[in-house]
Each structure stands twice: as C-alpha cells, then as structure tokens.
Enzyme design. Structure first.
Site, PDB file in Angstrom:
ATOM      1  NE  ARG A 142      39.805   9.120  27.781  1.00 41.77           N
ATOM      2  CZ  ARG A 142      38.946   9.668  28.633  1.00 41.77           C
ATOM      3  NH1 ARG A 142      38.111   8.893  29.313  1.00 41.77           N
ATOM      4  NH2 ARG A 142      38.900  10.976  28.812  1.00 41.77           N
ATOM      5  CE  LYS A 166      43.886  11.453  29.510  1.00 50.17           C
ATOM      6  NZ  LYS A 166      43.892  11.887  28.102  1.00 50.17           N
ATOM      7  CG  HIS A 238      41.947   8.150  20.377  1.00 50.03           C
ATOM      8  ND1 HIS A 238      41.426   7.800  21.612  1.00 50.03           N
ATOM      9  CD2 HIS A 238      42.056   9.496  20.395  1.00 50.03           C
ATOM     10  CE1 HIS A 238      41.246   8.888  22.336  1.00 50.03           C
ATOM     11  NE2 HIS A 238      41.620   9.927  21.625  1.00 50.03           N
ATOM     12  NE  ARG A 241      37.791   9.934  23.859  1.00 53.82           N
ATOM     13  CZ  ARG A 241      36.999   9.985  24.925  1.00 53.82           C
ATOM     14  NH1 ARG A 241      36.021   9.113  25.061  1.00 53.82           N
ATOM     15  NH2 ARG A 241      37.170  10.909  25.853  1.00 53.82           N
ATOM     16  CG  HIS A 272      36.688  15.253  27.544  1.00 50.80           C
ATOM     17  ND1 HIS A 272      36.222  15.723  26.338  1.00 50.80           N
ATOM     18  CD2 HIS A 272      37.512  14.217  27.235  1.00 50.80           C
ATOM     19  CE1 HIS A 272      36.746  15.008  25.354  1.00 50.80           C
ATOM     20  NE2 HIS A 272      37.519  14.094  25.877  1.00 50.80           N
ATOM     21  CE1 TYR A 281      38.741  12.218  21.678  1.00 53.19           C
ATOM     22  CE2 TYR A 281      39.138  14.138  23.055  1.00 53.19           C
ATOM     23  CZ  TYR A 281      39.344  12.803  22.779  1.00 53.19           C
ATOM     24  OH  TYR A 281      40.146  12.063  23.596  1.00 53.19           O
TER      25      TYR A 281
END
Length: 305
Positions: A142, A166, A238, A241, A272, A281
């Site tokens: 990220r 995150k 992004h 990614r 994740h 993704y």
C-alpha cells in the site's frame, strides 16, 4: 456536542487496535455539519443531506456512510434518540474498476519519474519517486505502507518489515534480488541528501512524505508517460497493487491445489486479514482468461474420455 462523542468513540476503538484515520476525519466533518444545523444527535435526514456535500463520488459517499453507521450504532446503544442511517443506501455504490498496468506501462512510469524536473531544494526527487513507485509495483505494498518505511525496516536478509499498518498488522515482505539491488543504489544516493532523517522516502524537510504530494507527482508522471489519457477515471497508485496481485496469479499453475496455495501466500504477502479481501485485487486479464479456457478444455476432454 457530537464532536466530543466522536473523539471518545475514536479513542475507544483505537484502544482495540484500529487506526480509523479517515473515519475520524469523516465523523468530525459530520459532527460540524450537524452542529451547524443545531443538532446534537444523529439524524438520518441530516446524514442524507450531508453525504452529497461531503463527497462527490458514490465510492466516497459509501466510505463516509459506513463510518457514520458504525458510529451511530455505538451512540444509539447509549442513547436511543440517535438514529442509524439505512445501510441499503450503499447498494448503489461500487468500487472503482482497477487499472491493470502492462509491463511496458510500468517501465514508462519509472522512466517518466526518472525524468522529473529537478527541484532545487530536493535533489533526490527523481531517484526517490523511481524507487517509491518501483517498490510498490514489485511488492504490492500500500502507498501508506511504503511512505511509513524507515531505514531500520530494511532487514539485512533482503526483507522489509512492514509495521502495524492497516488493522494494526505487521508482516515481513521478502524482496526480489533485483529490487534489493535497486534499493541499495537508491540508499547510496539518499545518504548524500537526506541528512539525519530516518524515513526511507523523506520529504524536503526530512520528514515523512505527504500522500497528497505523492499523488500529485504520480498524476504528473502519468501524463508524461501517456498512460490511458482517454479514461475518465485516471489510473491510480493503488492500481499498482492490483496489478501486482493479478500478475502473481497469472504465474501460478492451473491445478486447483496450487491455485489455493498461491492465494493463501498472496493474501499473507499483501497483508490481508482475510483471504476474501484478496479477491478484490484480482482482475480478468487476457492471460488469465486464456489459462481458464485451457483448463476448462482439459477438464471437458477428461470427462468426455
């Protein structure tokens, strides 16, 4: 005042490990909007009036509404006079369709970054942005994770230590040998200009780079590289990614167990919480669709035999 309730709520949730940087900003904005309307409780009508003022795109509205709904549930448990906005408003919103960069486009991005105009107070500018965007493209980090890296997060065995990002998760990200070589070259150049700063990607003031500055620079690079100028929604950082995750899946075999192992590894690598988040993704590229068609033909042939 709702603003005091927002601060209390954010403090309680952060004690549980949530960062809530955007949620705090959105909720304080709603609290100010409610105060301007002389309201000290959450009202559905006020929330619906605030959303189009606070955000222009459906996706941005959805983020704000989600934060407000969770906050409203918290407040209603203490005081039933608070109303919870209906969640089904979000059904009209969609995530932006990611842009999957080709290898040539990524090369053009890095070339354009390497040809940025020199700024007198920042002689590291070109090398910094080449390394920053190259690192994101080659690891799927990220952008917030990349900007938060410090020098001691680069471990001796070619591994990055991603600290409490995150969901307050930390993880180790192994680097390919070619990425590590590029990083070492960048560090050599950085030593001459970064002073005492320990940020891997320092600002001119030797502090952490602002995301707004990085996003502005990326848009400039995107125009210089001539990537997707016809699109209404321009490609994002992004999306690098997304591209990384998609290309990784393209390289795994068609055998079901192998695909499952790749998914688990990719989900861990990307940081994740759940493997379900990884599915967002992955996009259908020509290569992936060709592999799926070939696997389907093999399956049909086996069943016919």
């Amino acid at each position: 005042m709702l603003s005091a309730d927002v601060n209390r709520y954010i403090s309680l949730r952060r004690a549980l490990g949530y960062k809530l940087v955007r949620a705090e900003r959105h909720l304080l904005a709603f609290a100010r909007f409610a105060a301007d309307h002389d309201e000290s409780h959450i009202r559905t009508a006020t929330a619906l009036a605030w959303l189009p003022v606070a955000a222009k795109s459906p996706n941005a509205m959805a983020h704000r509404l989600t934060a407000l709904i969770i906050f409203a549930r918290f407040m209603q448990a203490e005081d039933p006079r608070h109303e919870i906005p209906p969640a089904d408003i979000k059904r009209t919103t969609n995530r932006p369709v990611p842009y999957i960069y080709t290898a040539d486009e990524i090369a053009r991005l890095l070339d354009a970054a390497g040809n940025l105009r020199h700024q007198r107070p920042n002689p590291l500018r070109r090398k910094l942005y080449v390394m920053l965007f190259g690192l994101i493209a080659s690891t799927g980090l990220r952008v917030s994770e990349a900007l938060a890296l410090r020098l001691d997060d680069i471990l001796h065995d070619g591994v990055l230590h991603i600290r409490e990002t995150k969901f307050r998760k930390s993880r180790l990200v192994p680097l390919h040998a070619t990425v590590m070589e590029a990083l070492q070259r960048y560090l050599e150049a950085r030593r001459q200009h970064a002073g005492e700063s320990d940020w891997l990607f320092p600002s001119v003031e030797h502090r952490q780079l602002y995301p707004t500055t990085v996003n502005y620079t990326f848009r400039c690079i995107l125009r210089r590289a001539g990537i997707a100028p016809e699109r209404n929604q321009q490609p994002r950082i992004h999306d690098l990614r997304h591209t990384f995750a998609t290309r990784v899946l393209e390289q795994c075999g068609a055998e079901r167990g192998e695909v499952a192992r790749h998914f688990v590894a990719l989900s861990t690598y990307l940081g994740h919480v759940s493997i379900h988040n990884t599915y967002w993704y992955l996009q259908a590229t020509p290569q992936m669709m060709t592999d799926i068609a070939a696997a389907a033909e093999t399956l049909v042939g086996e069943n016919a035999a």
